[in-house]
Design an enzyme around this catalytic site. Structure first.
Site, PDB file in Angstrom:
ATOM      1  N   LEU A  46      53.222   5.819  20.877  1.00 54.77           N
ATOM      2  CA  LEU A  46      52.249   6.636  20.165  1.00 54.77           C
ATOM      3  C   LEU A  46      51.904   5.857  18.914  1.00 54.77           C
ATOM      4  O   LEU A  46      52.788   5.282  18.276  1.00 54.77           O
ATOM      5  CB  LEU A  46      52.862   7.987  19.769  1.00 54.77           C
ATOM      6  CG  LEU A  46      52.979   9.068  20.857  1.00 54.77           C
ATOM      7  CD1 LEU A  46      53.751  10.261  20.313  1.00 54.77           C
ATOM      8  CD2 LEU A  46      51.612   9.500  21.348  1.00 54.77           C
ATOM      9  N   ASP A  47      50.635   5.830  18.543  1.00 54.39           N
ATOM     10  CA  ASP A  47      50.237   5.142  17.323  1.00 54.39           C
ATOM     11  C   ASP A  47      51.041   5.658  16.138  1.00 54.39           C
ATOM     12  O   ASP A  47      51.505   6.798  16.137  1.00 54.39           O
ATOM     13  CB  ASP A  47      48.746   5.361  17.042  1.00 54.39           C
ATOM     14  CG  ASP A  47      47.873   4.701  18.086  1.00 54.39           C
ATOM     15  OD1 ASP A  47      48.287   3.672  18.629  1.00 54.39           O
ATOM     16  OD2 ASP A  47      46.774   5.231  18.348  1.00 54.39           O
ATOM     17  N   GLN A  48      51.107   4.848  15.123  1.00 57.27           N
ATOM     18  CA  GLN A  48      51.810   5.220  13.901  1.00 57.27           C
ATOM     19  C   GLN A  48      51.305   6.559  13.357  1.00 57.27           C
ATOM     20  O   GLN A  48      52.073   7.395  12.884  1.00 57.27           O
ATOM     21  CB  GLN A  48      51.608   4.120  12.863  1.00 57.27           C
ATOM     22  CG  GLN A  48      52.071   4.454  11.465  1.00 57.27           C
ATOM     23  CD  GLN A  48      51.421   3.549  10.453  1.00 57.27           C
ATOM     24  OE1 GLN A  48      51.115   2.405  10.739  1.00 57.27           O
ATOM     25  NE2 GLN A  48      51.211   4.053   9.250  1.00 57.27           N
TER      26      GLN A  48
END
Length: 199
Positions: A46-48
């Protein structure tokens, strides 16, 4: 070689990288108040700036099944967007929209999109920056792909930029009541069954 296969579900907080090594001054999974076994790693990422369900395991068979594009596993997201999203935008999301991926135009595959009218999740830390003059709204979006930042690109393509993105589930494996930053270990039988994977 690991002696046993382990399976963990994490409610990944905002601002945490989906890896154990810090990078660019950002926190990583190693900063969570939980000690994972040394050979356990996240399945995908998952993106930051995205939150929600993240699976961590040392089971490569499970990883490969979930990450294989041909498996078409459903991933469901709760998305807060800028503006009051309308039925026309939801229809376009369902039919697929054109987005940029690796420098090329890519048309997303059919998805499921709907207005969200349930209980809004607890506020993240730090909170989303609101513009008083612009309302926000929530939708759920289910896709069978996982291109880089795909959901954000999709909502932007229909005129509603994503403000907050939370992954609620992968197939029938759900985030449920797991609090932000909380980790739960589950059994091999349960995760295979809920993710629709044959042992």
């Amino acid at each position: 070689m690991s002696s046993e296969l382990r399976y963990f579900v994490l409610h990944k907080p905002f601002g945490i990288l989906s890896q154990f090594t810090p990078e660019g001054g950002h926190q990583s999974l190693a900063d969570l108040d939980f000690t994972f076994p040394k050979d356990v790693y996240p399945v995908g990422r998952l993106d930051q700036d995205s939150e929600g369900l993240l699976i961590l395991t040392n089971d490569n068979y499970l990883k490969n099944n979930l990450l294989d594009p041909k498996s078409e596993k459903q991933k469901t997201y709760l998305v807060q967007v800028e503006g009051e999203i309308n039925d026309e935008a939801l229809r376009r999301l369902e039919e697929g929209v054109s987005v940029k991926h690796k420098g090329k135009v890519y048309h997303t595959r059919p998805a499921e999109a709907s207005h969200f009218s349930g209980i809004i999740p607890e506020e993240r830390d730090p909170p989303v920056r609101f513009r008083k003059s612009v309302p926000t709204s929530w939708l759920t979006l289910t896709i069978i792909e996982g291109k880089n930042r795909q959901v954000r690109k999709m909502t932007a393509a229909v005129g509603f930029p994503t403000l907050r993105l939370i992954r609620l589930g992968i197939q029938n494996l759900k985030l449920n009541e797991l609090a932000i930053g909380e980790v739960q270990e589950i059994s091999k039988t349960d995760i295979y069954q809920q993710c629709g994977i044959k042992p």
